[in-house]
Design a protein around this motif. Structure first.
Motif, short mmCIF file in Angstrom:
data_model
loop_
_atom_site.label_atom_id
_atom_site.label_comp_id
_atom_site.label_asym_id
_atom_site.label_seq_id
_atom_site.Cartn_x
_atom_site.Cartn_y
_atom_site.Cartn_z
N ARG A 67 27.86 9.93 -23.78
CA ARG A 67 26.97 9.83 -24.93
C ARG A 67 27.71 10.37 -26.14
O ARG A 67 28.27 11.44 -26.11
CB ARG A 67 25.70 10.64 -24.69
CG ARG A 67 24.70 10.55 -25.82
CD ARG A 67 23.41 11.21 -25.37
NE ARG A 67 22.37 11.05 -26.37
CZ ARG A 67 21.96 12.03 -27.14
NH1 ARG A 67 22.51 13.22 -27.06
NH2 ARG A 67 20.99 11.85 -28.01
N ARG A 68 27.72 9.60 -27.22
CA ARG A 68 28.39 10.02 -28.43
C ARG A 68 27.33 10.24 -29.49
O ARG A 68 26.70 9.31 -29.96
CB ARG A 68 29.36 8.93 -28.91
CG ARG A 68 30.44 8.60 -27.91
CD ARG A 68 31.59 9.56 -27.98
NE ARG A 68 32.30 9.39 -29.23
CZ ARG A 68 33.29 8.51 -29.40
NH1 ARG A 68 33.65 7.72 -28.42
NH2 ARG A 68 33.91 8.41 -30.56
N GLN A 69 27.09 11.47 -29.86
CA GLN A 69 26.11 11.75 -30.90
C GLN A 69 26.77 12.70 -31.89
O GLN A 69 26.97 13.86 -31.60
CB GLN A 69 24.86 12.38 -30.31
CG GLN A 69 23.75 12.50 -31.35
CD GLN A 69 22.46 12.94 -30.73
OE1 GLN A 69 22.46 13.60 -29.71
NE2 GLN A 69 21.36 12.59 -31.34
N TRP A 129 16.43 1.93 -20.51
CA TRP A 129 17.89 2.00 -20.47
C TRP A 129 18.39 3.44 -20.34
O TRP A 129 19.60 3.67 -20.24
CB TRP A 129 18.48 1.34 -21.71
CG TRP A 129 18.46 -0.16 -21.65
CD1 TRP A 129 17.42 -0.99 -21.95
CD2 TRP A 129 19.54 -0.99 -21.24
NE1 TRP A 129 17.78 -2.30 -21.75
CE2 TRP A 129 19.08 -2.33 -21.33
CE3 TRP A 129 20.85 -0.76 -20.83
CZ2 TRP A 129 19.89 -3.42 -20.99
CZ3 TRP A 129 21.66 -1.84 -20.50
CH2 TRP A 129 21.18 -3.15 -20.58
N GLY A 130 17.48 4.41 -20.39
CA GLY A 130 17.85 5.80 -20.16
C GLY A 130 18.26 6.58 -21.38
O GLY A 130 18.73 7.73 -21.25
N ARG A 143 20.97 3.76 -17.25
CA ARG A 143 20.92 2.73 -16.21
C ARG A 143 20.89 1.37 -16.88
O ARG A 143 20.58 1.26 -18.07
CB ARG A 143 19.68 2.90 -15.32
CG ARG A 143 18.38 2.85 -16.09
CD ARG A 143 17.17 3.19 -15.22
NE ARG A 143 16.87 2.13 -14.27
CZ ARG A 143 16.00 1.15 -14.52
NH1 ARG A 143 15.35 1.09 -15.69
NH2 ARG A 143 15.74 0.23 -13.61
N VAL A 144 21.21 0.34 -16.13
CA VAL A 144 21.13 -1.04 -16.63
C VAL A 144 19.99 -1.72 -15.90
O VAL A 144 20.11 -2.07 -14.72
CB VAL A 144 22.45 -1.80 -16.39
CG1 VAL A 144 22.32 -3.24 -16.91
CG2 VAL A 144 23.61 -1.09 -17.07
N PRO A 145 18.85 -1.91 -16.57
CA PRO A 145 17.70 -2.56 -15.93
C PRO A 145 18.02 -4.01 -15.58
O PRO A 145 18.86 -4.65 -16.22
CB PRO A 145 16.61 -2.49 -17.01
CG PRO A 145 17.10 -1.51 -18.02
CD PRO A 145 18.58 -1.56 -17.97
N ARG A 189 25.64 6.18 -30.26
CA ARG A 189 25.12 6.56 -28.94
C ARG A 189 25.36 5.40 -27.98
O ARG A 189 24.93 4.27 -28.24
CB ARG A 189 23.62 6.89 -29.00
CG ARG A 189 23.27 8.12 -29.79
CD ARG A 189 21.77 8.27 -29.93
NE ARG A 189 21.10 8.35 -28.64
CZ ARG A 189 19.80 8.19 -28.46
NH1 ARG A 189 19.03 7.89 -29.49
NH2 ARG A 189 19.26 8.30 -27.26
N TYR A 190 26.02 5.68 -26.86
CA TYR A 190 26.27 4.62 -25.90
C TYR A 190 26.64 5.23 -24.55
O TYR A 190 26.90 6.44 -24.43
CB TYR A 190 27.39 3.70 -26.38
CG TYR A 190 28.75 4.37 -26.52
CD1 TYR A 190 29.59 4.49 -25.42
CD2 TYR A 190 29.17 4.89 -27.73
CE1 TYR A 190 30.83 5.10 -25.53
CE2 TYR A 190 30.40 5.49 -27.85
CZ TYR A 190 31.23 5.60 -26.75
OH TYR A 190 32.45 6.21 -26.87
N PHE A 191 26.64 4.40 -23.54
CA PHE A 191 27.18 4.79 -22.25
C PHE A 191 27.97 3.61 -21.70
O PHE A 191 27.85 2.48 -22.18
CB PHE A 191 26.06 5.21 -21.28
CG PHE A 191 25.18 4.09 -20.80
CD1 PHE A 191 25.44 3.42 -19.60
CD2 PHE A 191 24.05 3.71 -21.52
CE1 PHE A 191 24.61 2.40 -19.15
CE2 PHE A 191 23.21 2.69 -21.07
CZ PHE A 191 23.51 2.03 -19.88
N GLU A 192 28.79 3.89 -20.71
CA GLU A 192 29.61 2.85 -20.10
C GLU A 192 29.32 2.76 -18.61
O GLU A 192 29.17 3.78 -17.94
CB GLU A 192 31.09 3.13 -20.34
CG GLU A 192 31.49 3.06 -21.81
CD GLU A 192 32.97 3.32 -22.03
OE1 GLU A 192 33.68 3.63 -21.03
OE2 GLU A 192 33.43 3.22 -23.18
#
Length: 344
Positions: free
Chosen positions: A2-4, A136-137, A144-146, A257-260
Motif C-alpha cells: 500500500r502506498r499512501q 477489493w480490500g 483481494r481480487v473479487p 494506493r494500490y496492491f499487487e
C-alpha cells in the motif's frame, strides 16, 4: 503493498515557501513585517484526522488561536462524515437497512453536492461506490481480487440516483446501499477551513489535508504559494511546480494506493461500470479550482474518464483547470497553467 504518501508526497507537496513545519503541536515563527514595525506571526501544525496526515499553516496576529479552531473544525467534520467512525452520519446511513435517517445539515449538504457532481460527470463520480472499494480490500487493507460475478453484482447496486434527500435533513437509501464521502469530504473540509480563516481575519493560510492542498490570502512577502506536482512514475519525487494564488489544488492518481497480486497492480480508483479499478490511460490528474470539494471529486472523475474525455470535460467547464499525466509520461495542462518542470 500500500502506498499512501503524506503531505509532500501523496498528491502534491507544498514547497517550503508555504511554511509547513511538520511539527506535532503548533509552533510560532515571528518575523518583522516590512514597513510597519509590527510583529507578524506564522503558526504551523500537523495533525492526524480523517485517516490521513494534515498540515496547516496560518499567517496573522491570531494564527495560534485560528489553528486551535481549525483543529476543532476538522474533528467535528470527521465525527460527522467519516465512514470509519461508528457514530458518524455516514455510518448510521450505512447501517440503516433502507430506513430513513436524519443527518446533520452539513452531511445533508455534502450528499446533495455529491449528487450534483454525479450528474455533472454522468455518474462517474458516485459516493455509493463504497461496497466495491470494500470488496477489493481497500477499506481494511485486506486486499483481494473479487470474481467478475461478484464485481458486477455489487456494481449493479451502485447508483447515486437511488439516494433520496427528504425534508428535515432526512436521507433514505436502498437497503443494500452504502456510501463513502471520502472522494469529496477533505475538499469540503478545506473549503470550510478557508471560510473560517477569511471570517476570522487570517492574513493567509495553506492547508494540505492528506495532500489535498488549498490556499487562502497572500503571504506576507507578497509571493505566491508554490505547489509541487508528484511524479506518478515513482510516486515520490517531484515532476514540477506551479505557482498559485487563492485556490484548491487536488490530485487523484493510481500511484497513491494500490496492491499487487500475481504481477498485476490494482489501484484504488474504481470504475463502477466494470466493478474494477479504472483502466485509464492517465496516471495522475491534478485539478485547480476555487472550491476544494469540486476539485476533489472532479479529479477522481477525470481520472476514470481517461485523457481524451477529461480534456473535453475541462474545456466544457470554465471553473476548473487541470494537469494530466498519462501512462507514457506525457503532460497536458490547461491554458494558463504554467508547470515548471523539474524533470524533463
Amino acid at each position: 503493498m500500500r502506498r499512501q504518501r503524506i503531505f509532500c508526497v501523496i498528491c502534491l507537496c507544498i514547497v517550503m515557501l508555504a511554511g509547513c513545519s511538520g511539527v506535532e503541536v503548533p509552533s510560532s515563527d515571528r518575523t518583522q513585517t516590512s514597513g510597519t514595525g509590527a510583529k507578524e506571526t506564522k503558526q504551523t501544525a500537523e495533525i492526524f484526522a480523517m485517516n490521513t496526515i494534515m498540515n496547516l499553516t496560518v499567517y496573522g496576529e491570531e494564527a495560534s488561536q485560528l489553528l486551535k479552531e481549525a483543529r476543532a473544525l476538522i474533528q467535528t467534520y470527521e465525527a460527522l462524515l467519516s465512514v470509519n467512525v461508528e457514530t458518524s452520519d455516514v455510518a448510521k446511513l450505512n447501517r440503516a437497512g433502507g430506513q430513513p435517517v436524519q443527518v446533520s445539515e452539513e452531511t445533508y449538504e455534502l450528499i446533495q453536492k455529491s449528487k450534483a457532481i454525479s450528474e455533472q460527470t454522468d455518474g462517474i463520480f458516485d459516493i455509493s461506490i463504497y461496497p466495491l472499494v470494500r470488496a477489493w480490500g481497500f477499506t481494511e487493507e485486506e486486499y483481494r481480487v473479487p470474481s467478475e460475478e461478484e464485481r458486477l453484482q455489487i456494481a449493479g447496486s451502485v447508483d447515486y440516483r437511488q439516494i433520496q434527500l427528504r425534508e428535515d435533513h432526512t436521507v433514505v437509501m436502498p437497503e443494500q446501499m452504502q456510501i463513502d464521502l471520502g472522494g469529496i469530504a477533505k475538499g469540503y473540509v478545506s473549503d470550510k477551513l478557508m471560510e473560517m480563516f477569511r471570517e476570522q481575519g487570517a492574513q493567509a493560510a495553506v492547508v494540505s489535508l492528506g495532500g489535498n492542498v488549498q490556499t487562502y490570502g497572500e503571504k506576507p512577502d507578497g509571493t505566491p504559494f508554490t505547489v509541487g506536482i508528484t511524479d506518478p512514475a515513482d510516486g515520490e519525487s517531484m515532476l514540477g511546480t506551479i505557482e498559485v494564488g487563492q485556490t484548491a489544488v487536488i490530485t487523484s492518481g493510481s500511484y497513491q494506493r494500490y496492491f499487487e497480486k500475481d504481477g498485476v497492480r490494482y489501484h484504488h480508483i474504481m470504475d463502477k461500470r466494470t466493478g474494477a479499478p479504472a483502466e485509464s490511460d492517465l496516471t495522475s490528474v491534478t485539478v485547480l479550482c476555487e472550491h476544494g470539494e469540486t476539485a476533489d471529486s472532479i479529479a477522481t472523475a477525470m481520472f476514470v474518464m481517461g485523457k481524451e474525455r477529461a480534456i473535453a470535460f475541462e474545456r466544457e467547464h470554465d471553473d476548473i483547470s487541470c494537469i494530466l499525466i498519462d501512462k507514457n509520461g506525457g503532460v497536458w495542462t490547461s491554458e494558463g497553467i504554467h508547470l515548471k518542470l523539474i524533470k524533463s
